[in-house]
Design an enzyme around this catalytic site. Structure first.
Site, mmCIF file in Angstrom:
data_model
loop_
_atom_site.group_PDB
_atom_site.id
_atom_site.type_symbol
_atom_site.label_atom_id
_atom_site.label_comp_id
_atom_site.label_asym_id
_atom_site.label_seq_id
_atom_site.Cartn_x
_atom_site.Cartn_y
_atom_site.Cartn_z
ATOM 1 C CG ASP A 93 -31.516 23.438 19.347
ATOM 2 O OD1 ASP A 93 -32.526 22.705 19.291
ATOM 3 O OD2 ASP A 93 -30.884 23.622 20.397
ATOM 4 C CB SER A 94 -36.598 23.381 18.085
ATOM 5 O OG SER A 94 -36.392 23.001 19.439
ATOM 6 N N GLY A 95 -34.754 25.800 19.545
ATOM 7 C CA GLY A 95 -34.852 26.819 20.576
ATOM 8 C C GLY A 95 -35.362 26.290 21.894
ATOM 9 N N GLY A 96 -35.756 25.019 21.921
ATOM 10 C CA GLY A 96 -36.304 24.445 23.149
ATOM 11 C C GLY A 96 -35.351 24.527 24.320
ATOM 12 C CG PHE A 97 -30.700 23.690 25.784
ATOM 13 C CD1 PHE A 97 -30.616 22.710 26.760
ATOM 14 C CD2 PHE A 97 -29.790 24.728 25.817
ATOM 15 C CE1 PHE A 97 -29.645 22.761 27.756
ATOM 16 C CE2 PHE A 97 -28.809 24.787 26.797
ATOM 17 C CZ PHE A 97 -28.739 23.799 27.767
ATOM 18 C CG ASP A 147 -36.621 19.013 22.588
ATOM 19 O OD1 ASP A 147 -36.320 20.129 22.111
ATOM 20 O OD2 ASP A 147 -35.788 18.289 23.154
ATOM 21 C CD GLN A 189 -35.337 15.540 25.687
ATOM 22 O OE1 GLN A 189 -34.776 15.108 26.686
ATOM 23 N NE2 GLN A 189 -34.859 16.564 24.975
ATOM 24 N N GLY A 216 -31.394 15.849 26.080
ATOM 25 C CA GLY A 216 -31.458 15.703 27.523
ATOM 26 C C GLY A 216 -30.261 15.021 28.143
ATOM 27 C CG ASP A 266 -24.791 20.573 18.820
ATOM 28 O OD1 ASP A 266 -24.788 21.666 19.423
ATOM 29 O OD2 ASP A 266 -25.556 19.639 19.117
ATOM 30 C CB CYS A 304 -1.962 20.827 15.973
ATOM 31 S SG CYS A 304 -3.382 21.657 15.221
ATOM 32 C CB CYS A 306 -4.681 24.248 13.098
ATOM 33 S SG CYS A 306 -3.994 25.078 14.554
ATOM 34 C CB CYS A 309 -0.223 24.511 15.476
ATOM 35 S SG CYS A 309 -1.217 24.295 16.977
ATOM 36 C CG HIS A 335 -5.441 24.669 18.497
ATOM 37 N ND1 HIS A 335 -4.485 23.886 17.892
ATOM 38 C CD2 HIS A 335 -5.788 24.023 19.656
ATOM 39 C CE1 HIS A 335 -4.249 22.821 18.643
ATOM 40 N NE2 HIS A 335 -5.030 22.885 19.719
#
Length: 370
Positions: A93-97, A147, A189, A216, A266, A304, A306, A309, A335
Protein backbone atom coordinates in the site's frame (compact mmCIF):
# COMPACT_ATOMS: atom_id res chain seq x y z
CA UNK A 1 4.34 -6.50 -18.12
CA UNK A 2 5.32 -7.32 -14.53
CA UNK A 3 1.79 -8.20 -13.41
CA UNK A 4 -1.17 -9.40 -15.46
CA UNK A 5 -4.35 -11.37 -15.01
CA UNK A 6 -5.53 -14.31 -17.08
CA UNK A 7 -9.31 -14.73 -16.99
CA UNK A 8 -10.17 -18.42 -17.19
CA UNK A 9 -13.93 -18.31 -16.72
CA UNK A 10 -16.73 -15.88 -16.03
CA UNK A 11 -19.95 -16.58 -14.17
CA UNK A 12 -23.16 -16.76 -16.18
CA UNK A 13 -25.07 -15.72 -13.05
CA UNK A 14 -22.96 -12.78 -11.92
CA UNK A 15 -19.95 -10.64 -12.87
CA UNK A 16 -17.58 -12.99 -11.01
CA UNK A 17 -14.33 -14.02 -12.72
CA UNK A 18 -12.07 -17.00 -12.19
CA UNK A 19 -8.47 -16.21 -13.06
CA UNK A 20 -4.75 -16.38 -12.47
CA UNK A 21 -2.75 -13.35 -11.37
CA UNK A 22 0.76 -13.52 -12.84
CA UNK A 23 3.46 -11.78 -10.77
CA UNK A 24 7.29 -11.89 -10.62
CA UNK A 25 6.97 -14.10 -7.51
CA UNK A 26 4.40 -16.60 -8.65
CA UNK A 27 0.95 -17.16 -10.07
CA UNK A 28 -2.03 -16.66 -7.76
CA UNK A 29 -5.52 -18.08 -8.24
CA UNK A 30 -8.19 -15.38 -8.19
CA UNK A 31 -10.41 -14.19 -6.63
CA UNK A 32 -7.91 -13.93 -3.78
CA UNK A 33 -7.77 -12.64 -0.23
CA UNK A 34 -4.41 -11.13 0.76
CA UNK A 35 -3.40 -11.39 4.43
CA UNK A 36 -2.05 -8.10 5.75
CA UNK A 37 1.56 -7.97 6.91
CA UNK A 38 1.65 -4.25 7.68
CA UNK A 39 5.15 -4.10 9.18
CA UNK A 40 6.75 -6.87 7.09
CA UNK A 41 5.00 -9.58 9.11
CA UNK A 42 1.53 -11.04 9.26
CA UNK A 43 1.01 -10.74 12.99
CA UNK A 44 1.69 -13.98 14.92
CA UNK A 45 2.40 -16.00 11.75
CA UNK A 46 5.57 -17.36 10.13
CA UNK A 47 5.92 -17.31 6.33
CA UNK A 48 5.94 -21.11 6.31
CA UNK A 49 2.61 -21.21 8.15
CA UNK A 50 1.07 -18.77 5.68
CA UNK A 51 2.32 -20.80 2.73
CA UNK A 52 0.98 -24.03 4.26
CA UNK A 53 -2.52 -22.56 4.39
CA UNK A 54 -2.32 -21.42 0.76
CA UNK A 55 -1.42 -17.73 0.91
CA UNK A 56 0.20 -16.71 -2.38
CA UNK A 57 0.33 -12.96 -1.86
CA UNK A 58 0.41 -10.69 1.19
CA UNK A 59 0.23 -6.95 1.75
CA UNK A 60 2.74 -4.69 3.50
CA UNK A 61 2.59 -0.97 4.15
CA UNK A 62 4.77 1.83 2.84
CA UNK A 63 4.01 4.28 5.66
CA UNK A 64 4.95 1.90 8.48
CA UNK A 65 8.07 0.54 6.77
CA UNK A 66 9.16 4.09 5.89
CA UNK A 67 8.99 5.00 9.58
CA UNK A 68 10.50 1.76 10.84
CA UNK A 69 12.98 0.29 9.98
CA UNK A 70 13.29 2.49 6.87
CA UNK A 71 13.25 1.53 3.20
CA UNK A 72 17.00 2.08 2.90
CA UNK A 73 17.71 -0.71 5.38
CA UNK A 74 15.24 -3.04 3.66
CA UNK A 75 16.81 -2.32 0.26
CA UNK A 76 20.28 -2.94 1.69
CA UNK A 77 18.99 -6.24 3.08
CA UNK A 78 18.07 -7.43 -0.40
CA UNK A 79 14.52 -6.09 -0.61
CA UNK A 80 11.34 -6.84 1.27
CA UNK A 81 11.04 -10.45 0.11
CA UNK A 82 14.45 -11.39 1.46
CA UNK A 83 14.14 -9.17 4.53
CA UNK A 84 10.97 -10.94 5.70
CA UNK A 85 11.80 -14.40 4.30
CA UNK A 86 8.80 -14.45 1.94
CA UNK A 87 9.35 -15.80 -1.58
CA UNK A 88 5.82 -15.29 -2.89
CA UNK A 89 4.12 -12.12 -4.12
CA UNK A 90 3.84 -8.88 -2.12
CA UNK A 91 1.60 -5.87 -2.65
CA UNK A 92 2.56 -2.64 -0.87
CA UNK A 93 0.00 0.00 0.00
CA UNK A 94 1.25 3.51 -0.73
CA UNK A 95 0.72 4.74 2.82
CA UNK A 96 -2.00 7.17 1.79
CA UNK A 97 -4.67 5.70 4.06
CA UNK A 98 -2.37 5.73 7.10
CA UNK A 99 -1.17 9.30 6.50
CA UNK A 100 -4.67 10.64 6.02
CA UNK A 101 -5.92 8.85 9.13
CA UNK A 102 -3.54 10.95 11.23
CA UNK A 103 -6.09 13.80 11.33
CA UNK A 104 -4.64 16.97 12.86
CA UNK A 105 -1.13 15.50 12.63
CA UNK A 106 -1.02 15.99 8.86
CA UNK A 107 -1.44 18.74 6.23
CA UNK A 108 -2.40 18.08 2.61
CA UNK A 109 -0.98 20.18 -0.23
CA UNK A 110 -0.67 19.64 -3.96
CA UNK A 111 2.92 18.48 -3.41
CA UNK A 112 1.87 15.75 -0.97
CA UNK A 113 1.29 15.35 2.75
CA UNK A 114 3.33 16.78 5.62
CA UNK A 115 2.75 14.84 8.82
CA UNK A 116 4.12 13.96 12.20
CA UNK A 117 5.22 10.41 12.94
CA UNK A 118 2.89 8.58 15.28
CA UNK A 119 6.03 6.97 16.77
CA UNK A 120 8.09 9.99 17.85
CA UNK A 121 6.33 13.10 16.54
CA UNK A 122 9.08 13.91 14.00
CA UNK A 123 8.12 15.95 10.93
CA UNK A 124 7.97 13.93 7.71
CA UNK A 125 6.67 14.22 4.15
CA UNK A 126 5.15 11.80 1.67
CA UNK A 127 4.11 12.61 -1.87
CA UNK A 128 3.67 10.62 -5.08
CA UNK A 129 7.37 10.61 -5.89
CA UNK A 130 8.38 9.62 -2.35
CA UNK A 131 5.77 6.83 -2.25
CA UNK A 132 7.13 5.42 -5.51
CA UNK A 133 10.75 5.73 -4.37
CA UNK A 134 10.01 3.85 -1.16
CA UNK A 135 8.03 1.10 -2.87
CA UNK A 136 10.69 0.64 -5.54
CA UNK A 137 13.27 0.26 -2.76
CA UNK A 138 11.04 -2.28 -1.02
CA UNK A 139 10.81 -4.27 -4.25
CA UNK A 140 7.19 -5.38 -3.95
CA UNK A 141 5.49 -7.02 -6.93
CA UNK A 142 2.63 -4.52 -6.88
CA UNK A 143 2.99 -0.90 -5.75
CA UNK A 144 -0.03 1.29 -5.15
CA UNK A 145 -0.32 4.85 -6.43
CA UNK A 146 -0.35 7.55 -3.74
CA UNK A 147 -3.92 8.74 -3.15
CA UNK A 148 -6.17 10.34 -0.60
CA UNK A 149 -8.65 7.97 1.00
CA UNK A 150 -11.55 10.39 1.32
CA UNK A 151 -13.22 10.13 4.74
CA UNK A 152 -16.88 9.24 5.08
CA UNK A 153 -19.00 11.25 5.08
CA UNK A 154 -17.52 14.07 3.01
CA UNK A 155 -19.13 16.90 1.10
CA UNK A 156 -19.36 16.79 -2.66
CA UNK A 157 -16.92 19.71 -3.01
CA UNK A 158 -14.32 18.14 -0.72
CA UNK A 159 -14.65 14.74 -2.43
CA UNK A 160 -14.34 16.26 -5.91
CA UNK A 161 -11.20 18.24 -5.02
CA UNK A 162 -9.69 15.18 -3.33
CA UNK A 163 -10.48 12.91 -6.27
CA UNK A 164 -9.02 15.33 -8.82
CA UNK A 165 -5.84 15.68 -6.77
CA UNK A 166 -5.59 11.89 -6.51
CA UNK A 167 -5.73 11.74 -10.32
CA UNK A 168 -2.93 14.29 -10.64
CA UNK A 169 -0.91 12.34 -8.08
CA UNK A 170 -1.51 9.14 -10.09
CA UNK A 171 0.08 10.77 -13.15
CA UNK A 172 3.09 11.78 -11.06
CA UNK A 173 3.39 8.25 -9.68
CA UNK A 174 3.63 6.80 -13.17
CA UNK A 175 6.24 9.37 -14.21
CA UNK A 176 8.34 8.67 -11.09
CA UNK A 177 8.15 4.89 -11.33
CA UNK A 178 10.94 3.01 -13.15
CA UNK A 179 11.17 -0.50 -11.72
CA UNK A 180 10.46 -3.01 -14.49
CA UNK A 181 9.75 -5.95 -12.16
CA UNK A 182 7.03 -4.02 -10.32
CA UNK A 183 3.53 -2.98 -11.39
CA UNK A 184 1.75 0.18 -10.20
CA UNK A 185 -2.00 0.05 -9.66
CA UNK A 186 -4.16 3.16 -9.84
CA UNK A 187 -6.84 3.78 -7.21
CA UNK A 188 -10.35 4.96 -8.12
CA UNK A 189 -11.77 7.43 -5.62
CA UNK A 190 -14.86 9.63 -5.55
CA UNK A 191 -16.61 8.77 -2.31
CA UNK A 192 -20.28 7.87 -2.59
CA UNK A 193 -20.88 10.16 -5.59
CA UNK A 194 -21.52 8.30 -8.82
CA UNK A 195 -20.41 11.05 -11.19
CA UNK A 196 -17.12 11.46 -9.30
CA UNK A 197 -16.45 7.71 -9.35
CA UNK A 198 -17.13 7.69 -13.08
CA UNK A 199 -14.84 10.67 -13.63
CA UNK A 200 -12.08 9.05 -11.57
CA UNK A 201 -12.35 5.71 -13.36
CA UNK A 202 -12.30 7.40 -16.79
CA UNK A 203 -9.22 9.48 -15.96
CA UNK A 204 -7.28 6.59 -14.44
CA UNK A 205 -8.06 4.07 -17.18
CA UNK A 206 -6.80 6.64 -19.68
CA UNK A 207 -3.45 6.46 -17.87
CA UNK A 208 -3.34 2.72 -18.66
CA UNK A 209 -2.26 1.31 -15.30
CA UNK A 210 -1.61 -2.46 -15.30
CA UNK A 211 -4.24 -2.87 -12.56
CA UNK A 212 -6.90 -0.89 -10.72
CA UNK A 213 -8.08 -0.65 -7.14
CA UNK A 214 -11.27 0.80 -5.73
CA UNK A 215 -10.47 2.82 -2.63
CA UNK A 216 -12.48 4.88 -0.19
CA UNK A 217 -14.92 2.08 0.67
CA UNK A 218 -15.41 0.17 3.91
CA UNK A 219 -14.63 3.43 5.71
CA UNK A 220 -17.78 3.62 7.81
CA UNK A 221 -20.54 3.62 5.21
CA UNK A 222 -23.38 1.09 5.30
CA UNK A 223 -22.68 -2.03 3.26
CA UNK A 224 -25.51 -1.42 0.81
CA UNK A 225 -23.80 1.85 -0.16
CA UNK A 226 -20.53 0.04 -0.82
CA UNK A 227 -22.34 -2.50 -3.00
CA UNK A 228 -24.05 0.30 -4.95
CA UNK A 229 -20.69 1.98 -5.62
CA UNK A 230 -19.24 -1.34 -6.78
CA UNK A 231 -22.25 -1.98 -9.03
CA UNK A 232 -21.59 1.13 -11.10
CA UNK A 233 -17.79 1.41 -10.71
CA UNK A 234 -16.48 -2.08 -11.49
CA UNK A 235 -17.93 -2.13 -15.04
CA UNK A 236 -15.91 1.02 -15.79
CA UNK A 237 -12.61 -0.81 -15.17
CA UNK A 238 -10.83 -2.75 -17.93
CA UNK A 239 -11.96 -6.38 -17.96
CA UNK A 240 -8.47 -7.56 -18.96
CA UNK A 241 -6.78 -6.09 -15.88
CA UNK A 242 -6.87 -6.97 -12.15
CA UNK A 243 -9.53 -5.34 -9.98
CA UNK A 244 -8.75 -4.84 -6.30
CA UNK A 245 -11.14 -3.76 -3.54
CA UNK A 246 -9.08 -2.25 -0.75
CA UNK A 247 -9.61 -2.89 2.96
CA UNK A 248 -12.46 -5.41 2.75
CA UNK A 249 -12.34 -8.78 4.51
CA UNK A 250 -15.62 -9.84 6.15
CA UNK A 251 -17.04 -13.03 4.59
CA UNK A 252 -20.21 -11.37 3.30
CA UNK A 253 -18.31 -8.51 1.66
CA UNK A 254 -15.84 -10.91 0.04
CA UNK A 255 -18.67 -12.87 -1.54
CA UNK A 256 -20.58 -9.76 -2.60
CA UNK A 257 -17.41 -8.20 -4.00
CA UNK A 258 -16.63 -11.29 -6.07
CA UNK A 259 -20.18 -11.32 -7.40
CA UNK A 260 -19.58 -7.77 -8.65
CA UNK A 261 -16.34 -8.67 -10.44
CA UNK A 262 -13.57 -8.01 -7.88
CA UNK A 263 -10.42 -10.15 -8.12
CA UNK A 264 -8.37 -9.09 -5.07
CA UNK A 265 -9.11 -8.18 -1.44
CA UNK A 266 -7.16 -7.34 1.71
CA UNK A 267 -8.06 -6.54 5.30
CA UNK A 268 -6.64 -6.62 8.83
CA UNK A 269 -9.98 -7.94 10.10
CA UNK A 270 -9.13 -11.67 10.51
CA UNK A 271 -5.91 -11.07 12.42
CA UNK A 272 -7.21 -8.13 14.47
CA UNK A 273 -10.33 -9.85 15.79
CA UNK A 274 -8.34 -13.04 16.38
CA UNK A 275 -6.07 -11.22 18.82
CA UNK A 276 -9.20 -10.17 20.72
CA UNK A 277 -10.49 -13.74 20.88
CA UNK A 278 -13.09 -13.62 18.09
CA UNK A 279 -13.09 -16.25 15.36
CA UNK A 280 -15.07 -16.85 12.18
CA UNK A 281 -16.76 -20.23 11.89
CA UNK A 282 -19.15 -21.90 9.46
CA UNK A 283 -21.93 -21.04 11.91
CA UNK A 284 -20.95 -17.39 12.39
CA UNK A 285 -18.66 -15.51 14.75
CA UNK A 286 -17.58 -17.06 18.05
CA UNK A 287 -16.04 -15.20 21.01
CA UNK A 288 -13.73 -17.70 22.68
CA UNK A 289 -13.45 -15.67 25.91
CA UNK A 290 -17.12 -16.28 26.72
CA UNK A 291 -17.88 -18.49 29.71
CA UNK A 292 -19.91 -20.93 27.61
CA UNK A 293 -16.63 -22.30 26.22
CA UNK A 294 -15.10 -23.07 29.64
CA UNK A 295 -15.55 -26.85 29.21
CA UNK A 296 -16.21 -27.02 25.45
CA UNK A 297 -14.18 -29.98 24.19
CA UNK A 298 -14.90 -29.54 20.50
CA UNK A 299 -12.89 -27.43 18.00
CA UNK A 300 -13.59 -23.82 17.12
CA UNK A 301 -15.40 -25.04 14.02
CA UNK A 302 -16.25 -28.72 13.42
CA UNK A 303 -16.25 -28.08 9.67
CA UNK A 304 -12.71 -26.63 9.67
CA UNK A 305 -9.53 -28.62 9.02
CA UNK A 306 -7.00 -25.94 9.99
CA UNK A 307 -4.13 -26.73 12.35
CA UNK A 308 -5.98 -25.16 15.28
CA UNK A 309 -9.23 -27.06 14.78
CA UNK A 310 -7.44 -30.38 14.20
CA UNK A 311 -5.53 -30.18 17.47
CA UNK A 312 -7.10 -27.91 20.10
CA UNK A 313 -10.40 -27.57 21.95
CA UNK A 314 -12.35 -24.41 22.61
CA UNK A 315 -11.78 -24.98 26.33
CA UNK A 316 -8.01 -25.00 25.87
CA UNK A 317 -7.96 -21.92 23.64
CA UNK A 318 -10.20 -20.05 26.10
CA UNK A 319 -7.79 -21.01 28.89
CA UNK A 320 -4.88 -19.57 26.86
CA UNK A 321 -6.68 -16.25 26.43
CA UNK A 322 -7.65 -16.07 30.08
CA UNK A 323 -4.04 -16.85 31.06
CA UNK A 324 -2.80 -14.26 28.50
CA UNK A 325 -0.63 -16.85 26.78
CA UNK A 326 0.70 -15.89 23.34
CA UNK A 327 -0.22 -19.28 21.87
CA UNK A 328 -3.90 -18.43 22.19
CA UNK A 329 -3.80 -15.55 19.75
CA UNK A 330 -1.53 -17.53 17.42
CA UNK A 331 -4.11 -20.31 17.27
CA UNK A 332 -7.06 -17.98 16.65
CA UNK A 333 -5.07 -16.06 14.02
CA UNK A 334 -4.19 -19.32 12.27
CA UNK A 335 -7.85 -20.31 12.24
CA UNK A 336 -9.20 -16.98 10.94
CA UNK A 337 -6.69 -16.70 8.11
CA UNK A 338 -7.30 -20.33 7.12
CA UNK A 339 -11.06 -19.68 7.24
CA UNK A 340 -10.89 -16.77 4.78
CA UNK A 341 -8.35 -18.39 2.46
CA UNK A 342 -10.49 -21.52 2.42
CA UNK A 343 -13.60 -19.42 1.81
CA UNK A 344 -11.94 -17.94 -1.27
CA UNK A 345 -11.09 -21.45 -2.49
CA UNK A 346 -14.77 -22.40 -2.11
CA UNK A 347 -15.80 -19.24 -3.96
CA UNK A 348 -13.43 -20.11 -6.82
CA UNK A 349 -14.92 -23.61 -6.99
CA UNK A 350 -18.44 -22.15 -7.04
CA UNK A 351 -17.49 -19.89 -9.96
CA UNK A 352 -16.01 -22.88 -11.78
CA UNK A 353 -19.22 -24.82 -11.21
CA UNK A 354 -21.31 -21.76 -12.08
CA UNK A 355 -23.14 -21.97 -8.75
CA UNK A 356 -21.98 -18.83 -6.95
CA UNK A 357 -25.46 -17.53 -6.09
CA UNK A 358 -26.41 -20.89 -4.62
CA UNK A 359 -23.18 -20.88 -2.63
CA UNK A 360 -23.94 -17.40 -1.30
CA UNK A 361 -27.43 -18.40 -0.20
CA UNK A 362 -26.18 -21.51 1.60
CA UNK A 363 -23.26 -19.71 3.25
CA UNK A 364 -25.33 -16.75 4.40
CA UNK A 365 -28.00 -19.04 5.87
CA UNK A 366 -25.44 -20.94 7.94
CA UNK A 367 -23.40 -17.89 8.95
CA UNK A 368 -26.41 -15.93 10.07
CA UNK A 369 -26.47 -13.19 7.41
CA UNK A 370 -29.82 -12.03 6.12
Amino acid sequence: MAVSIEILQTSSQTKARLGKLHTPHGVIDTPVFMPVGTQATVKAMTPEELQAMGAGIILSNTYHLFLRPGHELIAASGGLHKFMHWDRAILTDSGGFQVFSLGDMRKITEAGVSFRSHLDGSSLFLGPEEAMQIQMALGSDIAMAFDECTPYPSTYEYTKNSMERTTRWAERCLKAHHRDAQAVFGIVQGGMYRDLREESAKALTALDFPGYAIGGLSVGEEKHLMYEVLDYTVPLLPSAKPRYLMGVGSPDCLIEGVIRGIDMFDCVLPTRIARNGTVMTSQGKLVIRNAEHFNAQGPLDPECDCYTCRNYSRAYIRHLFKAEEILGLRLTTTHNLHFLLNLMAKIRLAIKQDSLLEFRAEFFAKYGYR
